[in-house]
Write a protein that holds these residues in place. Structure first.
Motif, PDB file in Angstrom:
ATOM      1  N   VAL A 288      40.648 -55.094 -13.493  1.00 50.98           N
ATOM      2  CA  VAL A 288      41.746 -55.891 -12.932  1.00 50.98           C
ATOM      3  C   VAL A 288      42.643 -55.016 -12.070  1.00 50.98           C
ATOM      4  N   ASN A 289      42.927 -53.780 -12.526  1.00 57.81           N
ATOM      5  CA  ASN A 289      43.754 -52.875 -11.737  1.00 57.81           C
ATOM      6  C   ASN A 289      43.115 -52.556 -10.394  1.00 57.81           C
ATOM      7  N   ILE A 290      41.796 -52.419 -10.374  1.00 59.05           N
ATOM      8  CA  ILE A 290      41.106 -52.124  -9.118  1.00 59.05           C
ATOM      9  C   ILE A 290      41.160 -53.324  -8.183  1.00 59.05           C
ATOM     10  N   ALA A 291      40.833 -54.511  -8.693  1.00 57.24           N
ATOM     11  CA  ALA A 291      40.777 -55.704  -7.847  1.00 57.24           C
ATOM     12  C   ALA A 291      42.157 -56.114  -7.340  1.00 57.24           C
ATOM     13  N   ILE A 292      43.103 -56.303  -8.258  1.00 58.42           N
ATOM     14  CA  ILE A 292      44.446 -56.735  -7.854  1.00 58.42           C
ATOM     15  C   ILE A 292      45.185 -55.595  -7.167  1.00 58.42           C
TER      16      ILE A 292
END
Length: 368
Positions: A288-292
């Motif tokens: 999630v940290n990578i995508a968002i």
């Protein structure tokens, strides 16, 4: 001797077999081979450095948490796109630059996050992650929406029209261009505040305690490998962008579709790989940290920095005005991603829904 065991913890050594495609893609590009062949080889050549980026990110996340690990991954992953956009600015391709960056945001919050939640959820009833961290990143994206919608409203209120899909160079006058420069400066300051929030004052929200695997690399080695992989990805990305434009045009695709969908997906191939790979292993916070995080970095840093740079390297400042397709897709994509990530947990169905929105967006851009 250079060690080739960077994939040993996962038992996935097969990307090493694809390394010969890296020099092959370069040679084909130099000798002027058909764009289709260059594109195929360079696309395959992205996989080995992408795998190395994934391993490096996991090692950094094991030492410093998913927050910092994800930030470093998206920074190295977005660097090639930023460099390519600077050259496009110098050529006056303002609308192409904006289309590719908007497409990158859409690709990360719909395609990458959707694929990650789907892949990670197939083996788990639910995936849990930090809702506070995801909400902070999503709120930053909402700020970006305001920053790109209001200039469009200003243009419409002045009696002008939004740029058509596929336009290359549109002038709106000094008032809109100056407004864009000021808004860009505010967005950069907002991104600096987000970094301060995530890396210092509220660092624990982005690095929740979990069953992080033990790090096997030193921090120095992990950062070095991430930087090396980033350089290779940058080279492959440049070859891809130059080859895919000719290949796509030969297939009858519009320049708008090429910039917003094809170039955006190919240019972020490394991040796509890493996010899905770590999600499969249950590292949902990192995915999630990578995508968002990548989306917020592009929206609040890459786009405004390019607007500011356009006053120096371009024929005139780039107006922060998107076309109607881009605005609608950006608003809807961010709204659905905020709704999903605000819960702090997700299932494979959430991934399917995000992917469905991306397919609808892609089809709309195709017919635009």
């Amino acid at each position: 001797m250079i060690s080739l065991d960077f994939l040993r913890p996962t038992g996935e050594r097969w990307p090493l077999l694809l390394c010969p495609f890296i020099p092959l893609a370069v040679v084909l590009a130099v000798v002027g081979a058909p764009d289709g062949a260059v594109f195929a080889c360079s696309a395959i050549g992205v996989i080995p450095p992408a795998a190395l980026m994934g391993r490096s990110t996991e090692e950094l996340a094991a030492r410093s948490g998913p927050g910092i690990g994800g930030l470093l991954n998206v920074t190295f992953g977005n660097a090639p796109e930023l460099i390519i956009a600077v050259f496009a600015l110098a050529g006056g391709l303002h609308e192409v630059v904006k289309a590719s960056l908007v497409g990158s945001i859409l690709g990360n919050i719909l395609l990458v996050l959707g694929a990650s939640l789907l892949a990670g959820g197939l083996r788990r009833e639910r995936q849990v992650f930090s809702d506070a961290a995801a909400t902070a990143q999503s709120s930053a994206l909402m700020l970006a929406v305001a920053a790109v919608v209001l200039p469009a409203v200003f243009v419409l209120a002045q009696g002008s029209s939004l740029p058509p899909a596929g336009a290359e160079l549109v002038r709106y006058g000094s008032r809109v261009e100056n407004l864009s420069l000021v808004i860009a400066a505010v967005m950069v300051l907002a991104y600096a505040a987000l970094l301060l929030f995530s890396l210092k004052t509220h660092r624990e929200l982005f690095n929740p305690p979990d069953d992080e695997p033990e790090a096997g690399w030193s921090t120095r080695r992990a950062v070095s490998m991430l930087g090396l992989a980033g350089l290779v990805v940058a080279g492959m990305s440049e070859v891809l962008v130059h080859s895919i434009t000719g290949a796509a045009r030969a297939a009858g695709l519009s320049q708008f579709f090429i910039g917003a969908i094809i170039v955006a997906v190919v240019g972020n191939a490394a991040e796509h790989w890493v996010a899905v790979a770590v999600a499969i292993k249950g590292r949902t916070d990192l995915a999630v940290n990578i995508a968002i995080g990548s989306s917020s970095q592009i929206a609040l840093f890459a786009i405004p920095v390019l607007v500011l740079l356009s006053a120096v390297v371009g024929p005139h400042p780039m107006a922060l005005v998107l076309n109607g397709y881009e605005i609608a897709a950006l608003v809807l994509a961010i709204l659905i991603s905020v709704q999903i990530t605000s819960r702090g947990e997700a299932t494979w169905l959430d991934g399917v829904q995000l992917l469905a929105v991306y397919v609808v967006t892609t089809l709309t851009f195709l017919f635009a």
